[in-house]
Design a protein around this motif. Sequence first.
Motif, mmCIF file in Angstrom:
data_model
loop_
_atom_site.group_PDB
_atom_site.id
_atom_site.type_symbol
_atom_site.label_atom_id
_atom_site.label_comp_id
_atom_site.label_asym_id
_atom_site.label_seq_id
_atom_site.Cartn_x
_atom_site.Cartn_y
_atom_site.Cartn_z
ATOM 1 N N ARG A 262 92.125 70.871 -9.747
ATOM 2 C CA ARG A 262 90.475 70.498 -10.352
ATOM 3 C C ARG A 262 89.299 71.367 -9.345
ATOM 4 O O ARG A 262 88.350 71.808 -9.501
ATOM 5 N N ARG A 263 90.043 71.587 -7.868
ATOM 6 C CA ARG A 263 89.258 72.247 -7.159
ATOM 7 C C ARG A 263 89.208 73.522 -7.324
ATOM 8 O O ARG A 263 87.772 74.580 -6.880
ATOM 9 N N ILE A 264 89.634 74.251 -7.822
ATOM 10 C CA ILE A 264 89.952 75.350 -8.147
ATOM 11 C C ILE A 264 88.957 75.277 -9.710
ATOM 12 O O ILE A 264 88.014 76.858 -9.546
ATOM 13 N N ARG A 265 89.062 75.152 -9.783
ATOM 14 C CA ARG A 265 88.422 75.799 -11.320
ATOM 15 C C ARG A 265 86.673 75.176 -10.840
ATOM 16 O O ARG A 265 86.233 75.241 -11.434
ATOM 17 N N GLU A 266 86.600 74.280 -10.419
ATOM 18 C CA GLU A 266 85.091 74.114 -9.702
ATOM 19 C C GLU A 266 84.768 75.041 -9.095
ATOM 20 O O GLU A 266 83.708 75.426 -9.309
ATOM 21 N N LEU A 267 85.161 75.544 -7.860
ATOM 22 C CA LEU A 267 84.151 76.777 -7.536
ATOM 23 C C LEU A 267 84.636 77.903 -8.676
ATOM 24 O O LEU A 267 82.998 78.860 -8.421
ATOM 25 N N GLY A 268 85.729 78.120 -9.368
ATOM 26 C CA GLY A 268 84.934 79.577 -10.543
ATOM 27 C C GLY A 268 83.828 78.932 -11.422
ATOM 28 O O GLY A 268 83.067 80.153 -11.802
ATOM 29 N N ASN A 269 83.557 77.529 -11.817
ATOM 30 C CA ASN A 269 83.043 77.213 -12.461
ATOM 31 C C ASN A 269 81.289 77.552 -11.592
ATOM 32 O O ASN A 269 80.414 77.862 -12.170
ATOM 33 N N GLY A 270 80.861 77.244 -10.219
ATOM 34 C CA GLY A 270 80.551 77.227 -9.380
ATOM 35 C C GLY A 270 80.018 78.716 -9.283
ATOM 36 O O GLY A 270 78.526 78.769 -9.357
ATOM 37 N N ALA A 271 80.734 79.118 -9.305
ATOM 38 C CA ALA A 271 80.305 80.596 -8.805
ATOM 39 C C ALA A 271 80.196 81.449 -10.769
ATOM 40 O O ALA A 271 80.096 82.870 -10.659
ATOM 41 N N ASN A 272 80.637 81.202 -11.746
ATOM 42 C CA ASN A 272 79.971 81.373 -12.956
ATOM 43 C C ASN A 272 81.673 82.417 -13.292
ATOM 44 O O ASN A 272 80.905 83.687 -13.965
#
Length: 331
Positions: A262-272
């Motif tokens: 979940r955290r890695i996915r959030e980082l990816g979404n935040g970085a577009n």
Amino acid sequence: MKSRIINKIKSKMKLYLDENQLVILDETLRNVLKDFDLVEAKCEFDVKQSQENSILLMNFLASKHVEGCSERTIRYYHSTIDKMLNVVNKKIEFISTDDLRKYLADYKDNNNASKTTIDNVRRVLSSFFSWLEDEDYILKNPVRRIRKIKTKKVVKEVISDENFEILRDSCSNVRDLAMIELLASTGIRVGELVNLNIDDVLFNERECVVLGKGDSERIVYFDAKTKIHLLKYLENRTDNNPALFVSFKKPYKRLGINGVERRIRELGNGANIKKVHPHKFRRTMATNAIDKGMPIEQVQKLLGHVQIDTTMQYAMVNQSNVKISHRKYIG
């Protein structure tokens, strides 16, 4: 129907009769049976037989647990096989190849499933029925005659150097930065990451001991940058949890697989950046290592693969390097 029965009888008698005798047997059976109507007996499937199926399934899952399969893998086996048993609705020993072919065809149509998904189901069923055959619960594995389903080889994406830098910049805390650096540097599985303890990390040697599939230990290595970020993260920790990565809030529990994903996915979404997940770091490490000339056997050792074919699936050869090599070696 009659021909099928006659052929089965002839097959059973092959050990005792020669070719001429088999021909006579065939003619005799056809003459005797021509005046009879044969009806195939249907096997009644009751609660007791359903319970017997469940017992065999549980025994199979127990064997997979002993072999060292992860809980996630065992859950996948359980749901896949249980779904088939409920749909086919027969006692296991009466399930035929035709039953399973129909099940796979219906599964594909009803779920609009891809060829890869169907082949994964086929492999699970094959493993189950092979085990039943080896344990003498059935005479023959009915999946044996269902061939591997041909699937397209999709070139899976890796994380580019540029995107990795963007991910680094998007990390707002030292824990997340240390986590993605360790994933990228070692290529370890997310399950191996969450099981790491602080004592498993040897900072002087820049290596750590991970527990892989089948409870097999191996040593993986990380670079100097990862070492710096890990030490900085641990310096900021105020808890006594032996786990390498823990949650931010009290009681500072060990991070689980779902938490990391979940955290890695959030980082990816935040970085577009699309489709960022822990396994992508593993594939990227393998691809970069082979791309830079590391022997495939050494990459296999780092990733903890038993079969080198598995390593090859992770490694994507850079097309530009193929072009350069062609000009170097071919002309």
